[in-house]
Design a protein around this motif. Structure first.
Motif, PDB file in Angstrom:
ATOM      1  N   THR A  87      44.901  34.070  46.089  1.00 52.15           N
ATOM      2  CA  THR A  87      45.261  32.988  45.164  1.00 52.15           C
ATOM      3  C   THR A  87      45.344  31.630  45.843  1.00 52.15           C
ATOM      4  O   THR A  87      45.179  30.610  45.187  1.00 52.15           O
ATOM      5  N   ARG A  88      45.619  31.598  47.115  1.00 49.45           N
ATOM      6  CA  ARG A  88      45.770  30.313  47.820  1.00 49.45           C
ATOM      7  C   ARG A  88      44.429  29.770  48.326  1.00 49.45           C
ATOM      8  O   ARG A  88      44.076  28.647  48.022  1.00 49.45           O
ATOM      9  N   ILE A  89      43.740  30.571  49.128  1.00 51.43           N
ATOM     10  CA  ILE A  89      42.496  30.072  49.730  1.00 51.43           C
ATOM     11  C   ILE A  89      41.284  30.935  49.388  1.00 51.43           C
ATOM     12  O   ILE A  89      40.178  30.637  49.824  1.00 51.43           O
ATOM     13  N   GLY A  90      41.502  32.008  48.612  1.00 45.20           N
ATOM     14  CA  GLY A  90      40.384  32.842  48.194  1.00 45.20           C
ATOM     15  C   GLY A  90      39.874  33.784  49.264  1.00 45.20           C
ATOM     16  O   GLY A  90      38.927  34.527  49.025  1.00 45.20           O
ATOM     17  N   GLN A  91      40.477  33.764  50.426  1.00 47.28           N
ATOM     18  CA  GLN A  91      39.981  34.561  51.545  1.00 47.28           C
ATOM     19  C   GLN A  91      41.130  35.194  52.306  1.00 47.28           C
ATOM     20  O   GLN A  91      42.104  34.521  52.651  1.00 47.28           O
ATOM     21  N   THR A  92      40.990  36.487  52.589  1.00 48.13           N
ATOM     22  CA  THR A  92      41.888  37.134  53.534  1.00 48.13           C
ATOM     23  C   THR A  92      41.390  36.780  54.930  1.00 48.13           C
ATOM     24  O   THR A  92      40.362  36.115  55.084  1.00 48.13           O
ATOM     25  N   LEU A  93      42.075  37.239  55.935  1.00 45.65           N
ATOM     26  CA  LEU A  93      41.650  36.930  57.305  1.00 45.65           C
ATOM     27  C   LEU A  93      40.265  37.501  57.607  1.00 45.65           C
ATOM     28  O   LEU A  93      39.434  36.854  58.239  1.00 45.65           O
ATOM     29  N   GLY A  94      40.020  38.731  57.162  1.00 46.22           N
ATOM     30  CA  GLY A  94      38.709  39.344  57.364  1.00 46.22           C
ATOM     31  C   GLY A  94      37.607  38.617  56.608  1.00 46.22           C
ATOM     32  O   GLY A  94      36.482  38.490  57.085  1.00 46.22           O
ATOM     33  N   MET A  95      37.927  38.136  55.424  1.00 42.90           N
ATOM     34  CA  MET A  95      36.945  37.401  54.628  1.00 42.90           C
ATOM     35  C   MET A  95      36.625  36.052  55.274  1.00 42.90           C
ATOM     36  O   MET A  95      35.492  35.572  55.177  1.00 42.90           O
ATOM     37  N   GLN A  96      37.608  35.446  55.914  1.00 39.07           N
ATOM     38  CA  GLN A  96      37.372  34.177  56.605  1.00 39.07           C
ATOM     39  C   GLN A  96      36.391  34.380  57.756  1.00 39.07           C
ATOM     40  O   GLN A  96      35.497  33.558  57.969  1.00 39.07           O
ATOM     41  N   VAL A  97      36.577  35.462  58.492  1.00 37.80           N
ATOM     42  CA  VAL A  97      35.702  35.743  59.632  1.00 37.80           C
ATOM     43  C   VAL A  97      34.259  35.939  59.177  1.00 37.80           C
ATOM     44  O   VAL A  97      33.324  35.433  59.801  1.00 37.80           O
ATOM     45  N   TRP A  98      34.070  36.648  58.056  1.00 34.04           N
ATOM     46  CA  TRP A  98      32.719  36.968  57.582  1.00 34.04           C
ATOM     47  C   TRP A  98      32.229  35.999  56.514  1.00 34.04           C
ATOM     48  O   TRP A  98      31.187  36.221  55.901  1.00 34.04           O
ATOM     49  N   ARG A  99      32.963  34.895  56.309  1.00 33.28           N
ATOM     50  CA  ARG A  99      32.582  33.811  55.409  1.00 33.28           C
ATOM     51  C   ARG A  99      32.225  34.304  54.001  1.00 33.28           C
ATOM     52  O   ARG A  99      31.145  34.030  53.485  1.00 33.28           O
ATOM     53  N   ILE A 100      33.171  35.014  53.393  1.00 31.80           N
ATOM     54  CA  ILE A 100      33.056  35.365  51.981  1.00 31.80           C
ATOM     55  C   ILE A 100      34.365  34.979  51.300  1.00 31.80           C
ATOM     56  O   ILE A 100      35.393  34.835  51.969  1.00 31.80           O
ATOM     57  N   ARG A 101      34.326  34.789  49.980  1.00 33.69           N
ATOM     58  CA  ARG A 101      35.523  34.337  49.276  1.00 33.69           C
ATOM     59  C   ARG A 101      35.534  34.892  47.856  1.00 33.69           C
ATOM     60  O   ARG A 101      34.494  35.044  47.232  1.00 33.69           O
ATOM     61  N   ILE A 102      36.743  35.161  47.354  1.00 35.42           N
ATOM     62  CA  ILE A 102      36.940  35.552  45.965  1.00 35.42           C
ATOM     63  C   ILE A 102      37.283  34.289  45.192  1.00 35.42           C
ATOM     64  O   ILE A 102      38.159  33.517  45.598  1.00 35.42           O
ATOM     65  N   GLU A 103      36.585  34.090  44.070  1.00 36.65           N
ATOM     66  CA  GLU A 103      36.852  32.920  43.241  1.00 36.65           C
ATOM     67  C   GLU A 103      36.426  33.216  41.811  1.00 36.65           C
ATOM     68  O   GLU A 103      35.761  34.215  41.538  1.00 36.65           O
ATOM     69  N   ASN A 104      36.815  32.326  40.907  1.00 34.79           N
ATOM     70  CA  ASN A 104      36.338  32.396  39.534  1.00 34.79           C
ATOM     71  C   ASN A 104      34.940  31.798  39.479  1.00 34.79           C
ATOM     72  O   ASN A 104      34.504  31.120  40.419  1.00 34.79           O
ATOM     73  N   LEU A 105      34.236  32.022  38.386  1.00 36.14           N
ATOM     74  CA  LEU A 105      32.874  31.514  38.267  1.00 36.14           C
ATOM     75  C   LEU A 105      32.792  29.992  38.359  1.00 36.14           C
ATOM     76  O   LEU A 105      31.777  29.448  38.785  1.00 36.14           O
ATOM     77  N   ASP A 106      33.863  29.296  37.993  1.00 38.59           N
ATOM     78  CA  ASP A 106      33.852  27.833  38.054  1.00 38.59           C
ATOM     79  C   ASP A 106      34.318  27.287  39.403  1.00 38.59           C
ATOM     80  O   ASP A 106      34.489  26.087  39.574  1.00 38.59           O
ATOM     81  N   GLY A 107      34.554  28.163  40.372  1.00 35.61           N
ATOM     82  CA  GLY A 107      34.926  27.726  41.715  1.00 35.61           C
ATOM     83  C   GLY A 107      36.418  27.556  41.927  1.00 35.61           C
ATOM     84  O   GLY A 107      36.836  27.068  42.976  1.00 35.61           O
ATOM     85  N   THR A 108      37.241  27.957  40.966  1.00 35.31           N
ATOM     86  CA  THR A 108      38.698  27.854  41.127  1.00 35.31           C
ATOM     87  C   THR A 108      39.251  29.142  41.730  1.00 35.31           C
ATOM     88  O   THR A 108      38.628  30.201  41.629  1.00 35.31           O
TER      89      THR A 108
END
Length: 179
Positions: A87-108
């Motif tokens: 909810t804060r940055i869209g990425q867990t620590l593992g997601m940050q390392v592998w440059r992926i993110r969870i977000e809504n379709l509009d980028g929020t």
């Protein structure tokens, strides 16, 4: 106006299954550490409330096996851990390392309720997979592999957790990877 990771018109490509798998492994290792600390804190508090002598006797008698309080606490701690990052940055620590993110379709960023749906869906499929593996024995591969693939890896760009939480996991270009 809600905070956006990028312009609403800009569509980022879906994350690949390989990057998702690597992020899951990375976050799984971090989750183990989080669960160990949470279990330690729970044990200290439970021993203090119950009384150390009685708590030790309960442990030796096997009465603490399958403690529903501990199970609920660990479930809640992991939800708070993942939910905070999603909810804060869209990425867990593992997601940050592998440059992926969870977000809504509009980028929020996703909401806490979306994070809860995503987390509960993943937990339910993992629980059912473990339950099936316990009762099916060697036939487990026929249940486990498709269930985990459907859960975490995209079919037409969306996994089961993506669909049920109305969110997407996208690949983040290097320039956008800053929270």
């Amino acid at each position: 106006m809600p905070r956006r990771f990028h312009d609403a018109e800009e569509l980022l490509p879906p994350a690949t299954a390989f990057k998702r798998a690597l992020a899951i492994i990375y976050d799984g290792l971090i989750s183990i550490a989080v669960l160990l600390v949470a279990t330690w804190i729970y044990t200290i508090i439970a021993g203090w409330i119950t009384g150390w002598d009685q708590y030790e006797q309960m442990a030796e008698a096997g009465q603490l096996s399958g403690d529903p309080g501990l199970t609920f606490t660990l479930f809640l701690v992991l939800y708070l851990f993942f939910g905070y990052f999603w909810t804060r940055i869209g990425q867990t620590l593992g997601m940050q390392v592998w440059r992926i993110r969870i977000e809504n379709l509009d980028g929020t960023p996703v909401s806490w309720s979306q994070a809860l749906r995503r987390y509960v869906t993943a937990a339910a499929v993992i629980f059912l997979t473990l339950l099936a593996s316990h009762y099916l024995g060697e036939a487990t591969l026929f249940v486990t592999v498709p269930a985990l693939i459907a859960l975490f890896f995209p079919i037409n760009g969306l996994s089961v957790t993506d669909r049920l939480s109305d969110s997407v996991v996208v690949a983040v270009p290097k320039a956008l990877n800053t929270p």
